[in-house]
Design an enzyme around this catalytic site. Sequence first.
Site, mmCIF file in Angstrom:
data_model
loop_
_atom_site.group_PDB
_atom_site.id
_atom_site.type_symbol
_atom_site.label_atom_id
_atom_site.label_comp_id
_atom_site.label_asym_id
_atom_site.label_seq_id
_atom_site.Cartn_x
_atom_site.Cartn_y
_atom_site.Cartn_z
ATOM 1 N NE ARG A 65 -1.368 -10.234 -14.865
ATOM 2 C CZ ARG A 65 -1.897 -9.601 -15.922
ATOM 3 N NH1 ARG A 65 -1.114 -8.907 -16.738
ATOM 4 N NH2 ARG A 65 -3.201 -9.660 -16.160
ATOM 5 C CG ASP A 67 7.289 1.739 17.540
ATOM 6 O OD1 ASP A 67 6.240 1.083 17.349
ATOM 7 O OD2 ASP A 67 7.959 2.221 16.610
ATOM 8 C CG ASP A 87 -14.290 10.439 19.472
ATOM 9 O OD1 ASP A 87 -13.573 10.890 20.390
ATOM 10 O OD2 ASP A 87 -15.496 10.183 19.595
ATOM 11 N NE ARG A 124 14.764 8.800 0.514
ATOM 12 C CZ ARG A 124 15.344 10.003 0.509
ATOM 13 N NH1 ARG A 124 14.683 11.058 0.948
ATOM 14 N NH2 ARG A 124 16.576 10.153 0.070
ATOM 15 C CD GLU A 138 -5.457 -8.806 -7.211
ATOM 16 O OE1 GLU A 138 -6.109 -9.850 -7.415
ATOM 17 O OE2 GLU A 138 -4.373 -8.551 -7.803
ATOM 18 C CB SER A 181 -14.932 24.333 21.771
ATOM 19 O OG SER A 181 -14.828 23.398 20.697
#
Length: 515
Positions: free
Chosen positions: A488, A185, A411, A69, A493, A379
């Site tokens: 854990r 890609d 930018d 998905r 984290e 603009s």
Amino acid sequence: MGNCCPGSGDAEPASSDASTGNGSSSFKAGASPSSAPAQNKPPAPIGPVLGRPMEDVRSIYTIGKELGRGQFGVTSLCTHKATGQKFACKTIAKRKLSTKEDVEDVRREVQIMYHLAGQPNVVELKGAYEDKQSVHLVMELCAGGELFDRIIAKGHYTERAAASLLRTIVEIIHTCHSLGVIHRDLKPENFLLLSKDEDAPLKATDFGLSVFFKQGEVFKDIVGSAYYIAPEVLKRSYGPEADIWSVGVILYILLCGVPPFWAESEHGIFNSILRGQVDFTSDPWPRISASAKDLVRKMLNSDPKKRISAYEVLNHPWIKEDGEAPDTPLDNAVMNRLKQFRAMNQFKKAALRVIAGCLSEEEIRGLKEMFKSMDSDNSGTITVDELRKGLSKQGTKLTEAEVQQLMEAADADGNGTIDYDEFITATMHMNRMDREEHLYTAFQYFDKDNSGCISKEELEQALREKGLLDGRDIKDIISEVDADNDGRIDYSEFAAMMRKGNPEANPKKRRDVVI
């Protein structure tokens, strides 16, 4: 876009083979050849996306379990009703195609996949269908896992093995370029094994960002995945040479286990790419052959005009069959890094699936309106001052540092202002990845017992549910993410991991479904 294919309605090759499910409304699987045609049946309406008669994919295929998905759709297992053959069905919701550009992107993906039909190492598109709600792309099912899976499964690894894999990848790219297609890609996740057989072929997939090109044509839109993007893409002036850079990055990872350009953020990765300094001194590079390093340097030349071509790569002595690539095993650390790199990508994939569901269609539409309201002087671009004031008026709670971070990330051409495309790209990125509530929603998905930490067992359960990992990878993830070494993963984290080198460079353009 320099398309060298016919229009989308003509792109599909004619076929009478029921197993291809080629989307032709003149054939229904299972129909008797002697069956009389329906009387006075009105013609099917023409679909606005594919430009040909709409057809129900479920009349030919049974749609089964979900395989993956993404933000724009779902990939499911599907079975051809007449033959029982299994395929993958990528379903794209038409309501997500809100602009003319979105529609053109889907049409082009279909055109390109048909254009590449018959190439042995390209995932085959079996049929494209459109109904009132969705577009469905039925494709060859690759059930053997990703590129790195084959390496990890074997447990040992040599330069010669890396050369063999790279040779297949470059042959695919050479074919694409010869046929006038830039992939745009290329990354390990987009090379899949057809089956789990040891000799299963490697297949290129995900042509959602691909384009047709003519010699000398220049592209300007920034697309791809952060680690693999060529510097000229970031400078908005590129051609097919950008694919060679991406494959050079893959080769670097195959040889040492980590990407050549690394940073704590996507913006940092881009800066590293633009600097173009490739490390050949750290382990294991002193033990890598000079020939391999020579090829990497030529593929990662920052000047696309001086970069080696696909044809030249295939004739390099290191990559040739029985060439210079040594058959001695690479350092075990390389294998461990590859496992860790793959595992981290899989963890992020699962989390991104949760986050993708957090960004509503209304939010996307709202971002477009937000840009218009911020552009106070009409603009077509906004300054950092307009951005700051606009966000404040919108009631968006961002710190000054976050506003500056957004401006810097958006930018892309460094001219001090951001245009519409830059703004949407960056703000969608922030919505998907950096918004606290989205990250926390994803964290809660893994934290099954609401203890505030993700345990090894919870992580394994969640990733198994997604079909993303086997148990061998869990330890690699824990050791990488667990900063305080308590066994854990707490929320801080997890959030740090998600914000570190996010691989999606242009969510606005992406329509791929992560599997």
